[in-house]
Enzyme design. Structure first.
Site, mmCIF file in Angstrom:
data_model
loop_
_atom_site.group_PDB
_atom_site.id
_atom_site.type_symbol
_atom_site.label_atom_id
_atom_site.label_comp_id
_atom_site.label_asym_id
_atom_site.label_seq_id
_atom_site.Cartn_x
_atom_site.Cartn_y
_atom_site.Cartn_z
ATOM 1 N N LYS A 3 0.928 -1.228 -0.047
ATOM 2 C CA LYS A 3 0.072 -0.036 -0.067
ATOM 3 C C LYS A 3 0.813 1.282 0.057
ATOM 4 O O LYS A 3 1.419 1.819 0.964
ATOM 5 C CB LYS A 3 -0.733 0.021 1.259
ATOM 6 C CG LYS A 3 -1.943 1.134 1.123
ATOM 7 C CD LYS A 3 -2.472 1.761 2.329
ATOM 8 C CE LYS A 3 -1.630 3.120 2.834
ATOM 9 N NZ LYS A 3 -1.701 4.216 2.123
ATOM 10 N N CYS A 43 12.895 11.846 7.014
ATOM 11 C CA CYS A 43 12.807 11.656 8.446
ATOM 12 C C CYS A 43 14.068 11.537 9.173
ATOM 13 O O CYS A 43 14.178 11.811 10.363
ATOM 14 C CB CYS A 43 12.189 10.143 8.631
ATOM 15 S SG CYS A 43 12.970 9.002 7.683
ATOM 16 N N GLY A 51 -4.704 3.037 -1.462
ATOM 17 C CA GLY A 51 -5.948 3.514 -0.466
ATOM 18 C C GLY A 51 -5.212 4.321 0.547
ATOM 19 O O GLY A 51 -4.034 4.643 0.761
ATOM 20 N N GLU A 76 8.674 16.954 14.845
ATOM 21 C CA GLU A 76 9.310 16.765 13.524
ATOM 22 C C GLU A 76 8.601 17.765 12.507
ATOM 23 O O GLU A 76 7.312 17.538 12.411
ATOM 24 C CB GLU A 76 9.060 15.437 13.052
ATOM 25 C CG GLU A 76 9.670 15.266 11.954
ATOM 26 C CD GLU A 76 9.636 13.779 11.493
ATOM 27 O OE1 GLU A 76 10.499 13.148 10.752
ATOM 28 O OE2 GLU A 76 8.572 12.975 11.878
ATOM 29 N N GLY A 102 -5.198 5.250 4.948
ATOM 30 C CA GLY A 102 -4.428 4.207 6.152
ATOM 31 C C GLY A 102 -5.664 3.752 6.915
ATOM 32 O O GLY A 102 -5.508 2.747 7.205
ATOM 33 N N VAL A 129 -7.219 0.972 4.137
ATOM 34 C CA VAL A 129 -6.650 -0.085 3.469
ATOM 35 C C VAL A 129 -5.306 -0.556 4.601
ATOM 36 O O VAL A 129 -4.918 -1.685 4.807
ATOM 37 C CB VAL A 129 -5.753 0.224 2.201
ATOM 38 C CG1 VAL A 129 -4.977 -0.804 1.751
ATOM 39 C CG2 VAL A 129 -6.663 0.399 1.231
ATOM 40 N N GLY A 130 -4.511 0.518 4.974
ATOM 41 C CA GLY A 130 -3.495 0.392 5.723
ATOM 42 C C GLY A 130 -3.911 -0.425 7.145
ATOM 43 O O GLY A 130 -3.406 -1.496 7.539
ATOM 44 N N GLU A 145 9.841 2.009 10.677
ATOM 45 C CA GLU A 145 10.485 3.312 10.600
ATOM 46 C C GLU A 145 9.729 4.564 10.569
ATOM 47 O O GLU A 145 8.883 4.809 9.710
ATOM 48 C CB GLU A 145 11.360 3.227 9.274
ATOM 49 C CG GLU A 145 12.532 4.249 8.939
ATOM 50 C CD GLU A 145 12.275 5.391 8.620
ATOM 51 O OE1 GLU A 145 12.155 6.431 9.073
ATOM 52 O OE2 GLU A 145 12.233 5.540 7.441
#
Length: 475
Positions: A170, A279, A201, A379, A203, A206-207, A245
């Site tokens: 995904k 990141c 899709g 962040e 999150g 689908v996630g 990650e």
């Protein structure tokens, strides 16, 4: 794009089970460039079923079979690099130079690394009278982000293929076009039906369905820490493996014996690379307190020399950030920094001069930042650098480690001192004196920056289970 409204399941392009779609926006123009199909749990079920059906056969292939397959994938990937660069430029705003020299080649490096590992990886080895066997973990759900999309797809797909796993990808719905091309590459290379599947899709639909699916054996997720906790929670009831990650707020320690001007100028540019959307970006620059004023002058000059503009223009240094959502979040954090009393020495709110359309952010530098400020802890994921003064090496290490994140770190100065500091920083990666990425080295974080490792040998091992067969030798 031919397959924008289809999914790749069971070795063929199929129609989605729902009629939901999503526009893909060019962040440089704010215009719709494509519309993709958006999947749901029924599409996930079909893709997982295809992967499960293909698993036994693919897991039984030889190392030589999988090496030859990766050779074919690499060959086809190389032929499509121009198409991939164009997709990354248009859907996430990466400048042409960055797309061609970093975004697209990064994925090729992961494919080549996985292929090379197959030459001598010890899938079986004797330990006394026991045979230790490393076997594919099973059906893998791969959930990837938009900021380095091909890098993150390939650093999961390549070792999964090398290990003998089957998978469902995904990709980010924000930048999905490169993933569709990647699926076309795998199809042309002859990846067996069901080994690789793709469902677009969001999150939630689908996630989460992938993370919680009882027929998925492993989830490999890259994204925000917030989303990562949701993935882990969804995966927990089935006790599947979860490799993550996540976010970062990496400290960049400039020692007092470093070449201050050169290091600061180099690292401001590095921070703004990919519009700050990395990141592991060196987003907190720690400078000896008595050198902070000078460092801020250099940083401001470096930031103002960065050219934001049309990603198709070869002279552009940075493009826009990826979306209106990201732009608004970065603007809010810049305003927060001003409100908390940090000193703005370059950039600030709004778009760069002359850019009235597109999600462009001014390269921004704050100094006189304290580590408890929001901009030092959150962040930002944009071209925003915070500069913090420190008293001595111990103070620098204390500040560097005073964060919930632990993905990367940077230190510049005399080699021996820099090495000593690197050992004390609680992060998964540390770059000494400007060292760049190493595709053979493990990549991942401590603390809320994730668990597990990608890239290189350890990245392959994430996709393997270990079996001990006692009495193998008959002794």
């Amino acid at each position: 794009m031919e397959h924008a409204r289809q999914f790749y399941i069971g070795g063929t392009w199929v129609e989605p089970r729902s009629s939901d779609t999503l526009p893909v926006i060019d962040p440089a123009t704010e215009e719709v460039i494509e519309t993709i199909a958006m999947g749901g749990p029924d599409d996930v079920d079909a893709a997982v079923a295809a992967a499960r059906s293909a698993f036994d056969g693919f897991a039984a292939t030889t190392v030589q079979d999988r090496a030859a397959l990766l050779d074919r994938v690499i060959e086809v990937y190389q032929a499509r690099m121009g198409d991939l660069a164009a997709a990354v430029r248009s859907e996430m705003g990466a400048p042409t130079s960055l797309a061609q020299t970093a975004q697209v080649p990064a994925a090729l490096a992961h494919l080549a690394t996985a292929r090379a590992l197959l030459e001598d990886f010890p899938f079986e080895e004797e330990s006394g009278s026991t045979l230790v066997v490393r076997e594919p973990v099973g059906v893998c759900a791969l959930i990837t982000p938009w900021n380095w999309p091909l890098n993150q797809i390939a650093c999961k797909v390549a070792p999964a293929l090398a290990a003998g796993c089957t998978m469902v990808l995904k990709p980010s719905e924000v930048a999905p076009l490169n993933a569709l091309i990647f699926a076309e590459i795998l199809d042309e290379a002859g990846v067996p039906a069901g080994v690789f599947n793709l469902v677009n899709g969001n999150g939630l639909d689908v996630g989460q369905a992938l993370a919680s699916h009882p027929e998925v054996d492993m989830v490999s997720f890259t994204g925000s820490t917030r989303a990562g906790t949701a993935v882990a929670a969804a995966a927990a009831p089935s006790v599947k493996r979860v490799a993550q990650e996540l976010g970062g707020k990496s400290a960049n320690i400039v020692l007092d014996d470093a070449d201050l001007d050169a290091v600061v100028r180099r690292d401001v540019t590095r921070m703004c690379n990919n519009s700050g959307q990395s990141c592991n970006a060196p987003s907190r620059m720690l400078v000896p307190r008595d050198l902070l004023a000078r460092a801020a002058e250099v940083a401001a000059d470096a930031a103002t020399s960065i050219r934001a503009g049309d990603p198709a223009d070869e002279a552009t240094t940075i493009g826009p950030v990826v979306s209106q959502t990201q732009y608004d979040r970065i603007q809010a954090l810049i305003e927060k920094g001003i409100g908390e009393g940090a000193t703005l020495v370059a950039g600030g709110p709004g778009r760069p001069d002359g850019l009235d359309v597109g999600y462009y952010v001014r390269p921004t530098v704050f100094t006189d930042v304290t580590n408890d400020m929001t901009i030092a802890q959150e962040e930002i994921f944009g071209p925003v650098l915070v500069m913090i003064g420190y008293d001595d090496d111990d103070d620098a290490v204390r500040i560097a480690n005073d964060t919930r994140y632990g993905l990367s770190g940077y230190v510049s100065g005399s080699q021996d001192r820099a090495r000593d500091i690197a050992r004390r920083i609680r992060t998964g990666n540390v770059h000494v004196n400007g060292a760049g990425p190493d595709f053979d080295a493990p990549f991942g974080g401590y603390k809320q920056s994730g668990n597990g490792r990608e890239w290189g040998r350890l990245g392959l091992e994430e996709f393997l289970e270990t079996k001990a067969i006692m009495g193998w030798t008959g002794r």
